[in-house]
Scaffold this active site. Structure first.
Site, PDB file in Angstrom:
ATOM      1  N   SER A 197      22.578   0.209 -22.060  1.00 27.34           N
ATOM      2  CA  SER A 197      22.218   1.629 -22.042  1.00 27.34           C
ATOM      3  C   SER A 197      21.801   2.046 -20.635  1.00 27.34           C
ATOM      4  O   SER A 197      21.581   1.221 -19.745  1.00 27.34           O
ATOM      5  CB  SER A 197      21.074   1.891 -23.019  1.00 27.34           C
ATOM      6  OG  SER A 197      19.923   1.166 -22.615  1.00 27.34           O
ATOM      7  N   HIS A 198      21.677   3.354 -20.421  1.00 28.02           N
ATOM      8  CA  HIS A 198      21.246   3.857 -19.116  1.00 28.02           C
ATOM      9  C   HIS A 198      19.896   3.290 -18.707  1.00 28.02           C
ATOM     10  O   HIS A 198      19.687   2.912 -17.546  1.00 28.02           O
ATOM     11  CB  HIS A 198      21.173   5.386 -19.156  1.00 28.02           C
ATOM     12  CG  HIS A 198      22.507   6.052 -19.259  1.00 28.02           C
ATOM     13  ND1 HIS A 198      22.676   7.332 -19.739  1.00 28.02           N
ATOM     14  CD2 HIS A 198      23.763   5.613 -18.952  1.00 28.02           C
ATOM     15  CE1 HIS A 198      23.956   7.654 -19.704  1.00 28.02           C
ATOM     16  NE2 HIS A 198      24.631   6.618 -19.247  1.00 28.02           N
ATOM     17  N   LEU A 199      18.953   3.243 -19.666  1.00 34.57           N
ATOM     18  CA  LEU A 199      17.627   2.719 -19.333  1.00 34.57           C
ATOM     19  C   LEU A 199      17.718   1.263 -18.908  1.00 34.57           C
ATOM     20  O   LEU A 199      17.059   0.836 -17.941  1.00 34.57           O
ATOM     21  CB  LEU A 199      16.690   2.865 -20.531  1.00 34.57           C
ATOM     22  CG  LEU A 199      15.258   2.346 -20.331  1.00 34.57           C
ATOM     23  CD1 LEU A 199      14.551   3.087 -19.205  1.00 34.57           C
ATOM     24  CD2 LEU A 199      14.455   2.464 -21.629  1.00 34.57           C
ATOM     25  N   ARG A 245      19.161   1.032 -15.387  1.00 28.21           N
ATOM     26  CA  ARG A 245      18.174   1.404 -14.364  1.00 28.21           C
ATOM     27  C   ARG A 245      17.149   0.298 -14.160  1.00 28.21           C
ATOM     28  O   ARG A 245      16.711   0.038 -13.033  1.00 28.21           O
ATOM     29  CB  ARG A 245      17.482   2.703 -14.769  1.00 28.21           C
ATOM     30  CG  ARG A 245      18.395   3.900 -14.721  1.00 28.21           C
ATOM     31  CD  ARG A 245      17.741   5.140 -15.292  1.00 28.21           C
ATOM     32  NE  ARG A 245      18.749   6.161 -15.525  1.00 28.21           N
ATOM     33  CZ  ARG A 245      18.564   7.251 -16.249  1.00 28.21           C
ATOM     34  NH1 ARG A 245      17.383   7.468 -16.810  1.00 28.21           N
ATOM     35  NH2 ARG A 245      19.525   8.129 -16.413  1.00 28.21           N
ATOM     36  N   ALA A 259      25.114   4.838 -24.573  1.00 30.35           N
ATOM     37  CA  ALA A 259      24.545   5.087 -23.252  1.00 30.35           C
ATOM     38  C   ALA A 259      23.064   5.431 -23.331  1.00 30.35           C
ATOM     39  O   ALA A 259      22.278   5.045 -22.465  1.00 30.35           O
ATOM     40  CB  ALA A 259      25.304   6.223 -22.567  1.00 30.35           C
TER      41      ALA A 259
END
Length: 877
Positions: free
Chosen positions: A485-487, A490, A769
Site C-alpha cells: 500500500s501507499h503507507l 512510504r 493502494a
C-alpha cells in the site's frame, strides 16, 4: 428545534441530538404516567417534518429501556384510561416503526419492540383484563384480600396501568401460593391465569411461554420446530446444544419469513418471539464456546465451523449488516465442504474468512459504542437515572448480544488457526530497528507534522494517504493493511519500521509501555522490544537519500503529447514508464491501455492565460513555507487551479483519441514522483471513471492535487522547493478488471531477489493502494526461476471497488466463494507464474527492481504503471 404542542402534535426540524434530548426530557417531566410516556414516544415518532434520524431512534430506544426497567419512575396522572389505550398506543408505535425501519436502522428498531406493551387485539378491546374484576369479587377469599386486590390491582389497572402493576401482581401471587397459604385452588388457578395475562400485556413472558402461546396459530412445520426446540434447549452436551442452536436458527428464519409476508399486528407476537430467540442464542453460544475452549483434544473443526455458520446466520436474521453476513455465510458453507485441516491453503482461506468475521464483530461493536454511550449518559443524567444504570447500559447491550459471542468464537478459531499454521502474532511489513517513545494515537495525523523526539507510534487506524511525520521511527498498527500500500511504500522509503498486530494480547503488552522509551526490533520472524534508558538513536528516516528533482520542460507547441513521444522531461517519470511498458507489450506477455499525456507546461500555460489568477498564484507561492497559514494557502492554491481553463484543443484530442463513450482515468505524473529516491505513492490524485466530456474537470483535479496538504508537506520534508514542482497528467483508458495487482520484483520483506512479491485484490486497485480499507489482499511469493507460486494469504476485503455508470467508483460486497482465486488452486498457480514472468521482463527493461501496478481482465493482463521499488538495500537497487 422539536416542539411538542399542547394538543400532542410534534413539529420537528433537522434538530441535533441536544435539541432532541432537551425536548424528550422536558416532555417526560410533563408526562407522569406510563401511558403518557408511551404517548410521548408515539408523538416523537409521528412528528410532521423530517423523519427521525438513526441517532434520535437510538434516544428513543434508550428512553424506553430506562422506562421499562423502572429507572424512570411513573406516577398516576389523575385521569382514567383503561389498558386498551396503552395497547392502541403500542400498535401505532409499531406501525410507525415499521414505516421508519431501513436496513441501516433495523437492528436499532428491534431494541424498541420488547419495551412496548402488547398490541394484541385482546388488549385493544374496550374492557381488557376483566378477569381481575371477577377475582376481586369472589366469595371464597377473605374480605381484606378482596379489598387489597380491588384497590391495588383492579382499580389501578383500569385507571392508570403501569409496569409497577405486574410487580404488585407477582407479589400477590407469591403470597397466595406460599407453602403456609391455604387459599382455594380455584381462586389460585384463576389468579395464576390472570398473572400470565398480565405478563403478556406487559411483554414480560418467558421464551417458553411465548413459543407455547404461538403453537395454536402457526403452521404444522413451525409448530413441530417449536416443540423440538423446547425439548432440545435444555441439552447439556455440545452436540445437544448445537442441535438446539440449529433448530433455533431454522425457527427464527421461519418467524421472520412470516413477518415479512404479513408485516401486521397479527405477526407482532412472532416478531417478539424472534427477539426472545435471539437473546437465548446468546446463552446457547456461550455454553458451546465454553465447551470448545475446554476441549483439550484440540480444535473441533467441524462443530466450530458449523457454530460459526449458525452464528453468522443469526446475525443476518437480527439485521446486523445482512449483506455482509450473507457473503460470510456463503464462504463458510463453501470452505466447510470437504475441509481438510492438513491443507495449508485451506487453513489460510478459512483464516481470511474468520478475520473478516472478526471485523464484522468489531464493526458492530464500534457502531454501538459510537451511537450509545454519549447519548446514554446525556439522556440518563438529564432524566435522573442512577449513575450505575447509566454506566452498565452499553456494556450490557454489547456483551448481551450474540455479536459478543461471535467475537469470542472467532478469537478461539483464529487462535487454533494460528497454532496450526505456526503464524507469528505480528505481521512485519517493514523490518528494522527503531528507538523512540511509545505514543498511542487513533491516527497518524494526530501526532503532528514534526516531533521533538523519536516516537514509536501505536495506531488504531490508518487513513491510507497520510504522510509519515518527521520523528516517527516506527509504526505499530492495530489492523492489517496491504504490504504494498501507499503507507507501506512510504515507510520503506523513509526507513520507518512498520508492523501490524493480529489483535491479540501482544499489542496490549506493547501498549503497557505508553510514554516510555523503547528499542523495537522487527524481523520477518518476530517482533521484540526492550526498555531504553535514553532517547536512543534518531529515527530511521535519516537513511533516506537526497532527492534529485529532474528537469521539467515547460514549453510545448500543443497541450498534449502522444504516449510514444513522451520523455521524463516533458511528461514525468510515470508517463515515461507507461511509454516503456507500451513498447514492452509488443512482446506479448501483457498489454497496456491506450493513453495520452498532458505535459508539464499545460498548467503553466493555463495560468499565463489568466493573468489575475497567475498574479495571486505567484503571491501565494511565496507564502507557502510559513506554517502559520500553511493549510489556508494550499487550499487557496487548489482553488485557483480549479478555476483554470483547459484548452479546447486538448478536449478535442481526447475525443479523437478515445471516442465519446470510453471511460478514462486521469493519473498524476509529477516531476518528483516515481523516482529512485522518492516514490511519491498516493501523494497526488488520480480521477477514475471519467467520461471524455468531463476530462477537463479531471485534469484540473489532478493539477490541483499538487497543492494538497500532504503533497506540500512531503516536498518540505524532502527539501524540494515548491516552485520546482510541476505536474503532468497521464490519461489512460479505464479498465474494469476482475483483479488488480501490485508487484515488487524483489521481495520487500526479506529482500530476496529471487522472489517476486504480489498482492492482488478483486476489482479496482485503489483498495490495494490505500491502507484505509481494513482487510487483506491475496498475497503471493513467486519464484522467478521456477515460476512456483506460494500463497501467503487469501483476499478478504469486505468490498471491492467498481466503476459506477454515473461516474466515480462504487463499493460492492465480495463473496469470495464465487472468486476463482479463492476456489481454484490451479488458477492461483497459473496467475503466479504469469506475474513472475512479467516481473522479470519489466525489471530487465528498466534495469532495476520495479514496483508494478496492473490488472487482470479475463485472460489478459494489463500493466498500467511501473516505478523504481523503494526500501531496498543499495546492493539490490
Amino acid at each position: 428545534m422539536i416542539h411538542i404542542g399542547n394538543h400532542g402534535s410534534v413539529s420537528r426540524s433537522s434538530a441535533g441530538m441536544d435539541e432532541f434530548v432537551i425536548t424528550l426530557v422536558a416532555a417526560d417531566k410533563r408526562a407522569r404516567s406510563w401511558r403518557e410516556k408511551l404517548d410521548l414516544v408515539l408523538r416523537l415518532l409521528a412528528g410532521e417534518n423530517a423523519p427521525l434520524t438513526t441517532e434520535q431512534l437510538v434516544d428513543i430506544a434508550i428512553y424506553l429501556r430506562f422506562l421499562g426497567t423502572g429507572e424512570i419512575l411513573c406516577a398516576e396522572d389523575g385521569r382514567h384510561f383503561r389498558p386498551a389505550h396503552h395497547a392502541r398506543i403500542a400498535l401505532r408505535i409499531q406501525e410507525r416503526l415499521a414505516g421508519l425501519t431501513t436496513p441501516d436502522n433495523a437492528c436499532i428498531a428491534r431494541k424498541i419492540y420488547p419495551w412496548l406493551p402488547s398490541s394484541a387485539h385482546t388488549f385493544r378491546r374496550a374492557e381488557p383484563l376483566t378477569r381481575i374484576r371477577d377475582i376481586a369479587h369472589r366469595n371464597d377469599i377473605p374480605t381484606d384480600l378482596k379489598r387489597e386486590i380491588k384497590h391495588t390491582l383492579q382499580n389501578k389497572l383500569h385507571r392508570c396501568a403501569g409496569t409497577e402493576d405486574l410487580a404488585t401482581c407477582s407479589s400477590l401471587l407469591e403470597r397466595i401460593t406460599a407453602p403456609a397459604a391455604n387459599y382455594p385452588a380455584a381462586f389460585v388457578e384463576q389468579f395464576r391465569i390472570f398473572h400470565e395475562e398480565l405478563k403478556e400485556f406487559f411483554n414480560a413472558r418467558s421464551l417458553d411461554e411465548r413459543l407455547k402461546a404461538l403453537l395454536p396459530v402457526v403452521g404444522t412445520s413451525q409448530a413441530r420446530l417449536i416443540r423440538s426446540f423446547l425439548g432440545e434447549k435444555a441439552g447439556t452436551t455440545t452436540l445437544e446444544q448445537l442441535a438446539a442452536f440449529t433448530t433455533l436458527t431454522t425457527l427464527r428464519q421461519g418467524f421472520l419469513d412470516a413477518v415479512e409476508r404479513n408485516p401486521s399486528i397479527e405477526t407482532q407476537e412472532v416478531l417478539l418471539a424472534d427477539i426472545a430467540l435471539e437473546d437465548f442464542a446468546f446463552v446457547l453460544l456461550s455454553e458451546i464456546i465454553n465447551s470448545f475452549e475446554a476441549d483439550k483434544a484440540g480444535s473441533p473443526w467441524e462443530p466450530s465451523l458449523n457454530t460459526l455458520l449458525l452464528t453468522i446466520a443469526n446475525l443476518e436474521l437480527s439485521f446486523v449488516d445482512p449483506e455482509e453476513c450473507r457473503a460470510l455465510g456463503a464462504e463458510l458453507r463453501a470452505w466447510r465442504e470437504n475441509f481438510d485441516p492438513s491443507d495449508r491453503e485451506q487453513l489460510l482461506r478459512l483464516k481470511a474468512t474468520a478475520d473478516r468475521a472478526r471485523r464484522l464483530a468489531e464493526g458492530y461493536s464500534d457502531r454501538i459504542m459510537a451511537l450509545f454511550p454519549r447519548r446514554v449518559e446525556k439522556l440518563g443524567r438529564a432524566l435522573g437515572v442512577a449513575e450505575h444504570a447509566i454506566q452498565v447500559f452499553c456494556e450490557a447491550d454489547i456483551r448481551g448480544h450474540i455479536i459478543f459471542q461471535l467475537s469470542k468464537l472467532v478469537a478461539f478459531l483464529l487462535r487454533c488457526l494460528r497454532e496450526q499454521l505456526a503464524l507469528p502474532a505480528w505481521d512485519v511489513i517493514v523490518p528494522g530497528q527503531a528507538a523512540g517513545r511509545v505514543t498511542a494515537a487513533a491516527l497518524l495525523g494526530e501526532l503532528g507534522p514534526d516531533l521533538a523526539e523519536p516516537v514509536v507510534a501505536l495506531l488504531k487506524y490508518a487513513e491510507g494517504d497520510e504522510e509519515i511525520p518527521s520523528g516517527v521511527a516506527g509504526i505499530v498498527l492495530a489492523h492489517e493493511i496491504p504490504h504494498l500500500s501507499h503507507l507501506a511504500i512510504r515507510a520503506r522509503q523513509a526507513g520507518v519500521v512498520l508492523v501490524t498486530s493480529d489483535g491479540t494480547s501482544s499489542l496490549g503488552k506493547l501498549q503497557s509501555h505508553q510514554g516510555q522509551m523503547i528499542s523495537l526490533v522487527a524481523t520477518p520472524e518476530k517482533v521484540e522490544w526492550e526498555s531504553s534508558t535514553g532517547p536512543g538513536p534518531g529515527p530511521n528516516r535519516d537513511r533516506r537519500r537526497p532527492v534529485r528533482v529532474p528537469e521539467a520542460r515547460l514549453v510545448s507547441d500543443r497541450p498534449w503529447i502522444s504516449l510514444d513521444q513522451v520523455v521524463p522531461e516533458t511528461g514525468g517519470g510515470k508517463a515515461a514508464a507507461a511509454r516503456r511498458l507500451a513498447e514492452l507489450a509488443n512482446q506479448g506477455e501483457f498489454k497496456t491501455p491506450p493513453a495520452l499525456v498532458v505535459p508539464f507546461g499545460a498548467m503553466d500555460a493555463a495560468l499565463r492565460a489568466a493573468p489575475e489568477l497567475l498574479a495571486e498564484f505567484r503571491r501565494l507561492l511565496g507564502r507557502i513555507s510559513g506554517m502559520a497559514d500553511f493549510a489556508a494557502v494550499t487550499e487557496r492554491l487548489r482553488d485557483l487551479v480549479q478555476r483554470l481553463n483547459v484548452p479546447d484543443e486538448l478536449a478535442s484530442e481526447i475525443f479523437k483519441k478515445f471516442g465519446p463513450n470510453t471511460r478514462l482515468i486521469a493519473r498524476s505524473s509529477a516531476n518528483f514522483e516515481d523516482l529512485d529516491e522518492m516514490a511519491g505513492a498516493g501523494l497526488y490524485d488520480s480521477v477514475p471513471n471519467v467520461a471524455p466530456s468531463d476530462a477537463d474537470s479531471a485534469i484540473r483535479a489532478v493539477w490541483s492535487s499538487l497543492w494538497t496538504r500532504r503533497a506540500a508537506l512531503s516536498r518540505q520534508q524532502a527539501n524540494i522547493p515548491h516552485e520546482h514542482a510541476h505536474i503532468a497528467v497521464l490519461i489512460q483508458e479505464m479498465l474494469t478488471p476482475d483483479f488488480s495487482f501490485v508487484l515488487h520484483t524483489v521481495n520487500p520483506i526479506n529482500h530476496n531477489p529471487r522472489e517476486v512479491y504480489a498482492e492482488i485484490a478483486v476489482g479496482l486497485g485503489e483498495t490495494l493502494a490505500s491502507a484505509a480499507t481494513r482487510g487483506n489482499p491475496y498475497r503471493m511469493v513467486c519464484d522467478r526461476h521456477s515460476g512456483a507460486a506460494t500463497t501467503l494469504a487469501f483476499g478478504n476485503f469486505n468490498r471491492a471497488l467498481w466503476p459506477d455508470p454515473a461516474g466515480g467508483v462504487v463499493p460492492k460486497i465480495v463473496d469470495y466463494s464465487r472468486i476463482a482465486l479463492s476456489c481454484d488452486a490451479v488458477a492461483r498457480e497459473r496467475l503466479g507464474r504469469r506475474l513472475a514472468s512479467i516481473a522479470q521482463v519489466v525489471e530487465r527493461a528498466f534495469q532495476k527492481p520495479q514496483d508494478i501496478e496492473g490488472v487482470v481482465l479475463g485472460e489478459q493482463i494489463y500493466l498500467v504503471q511501473a516505478r523504481p521499488q523503494q526500501g531496498l538495500p543499495d546492493r539490490e537497487r
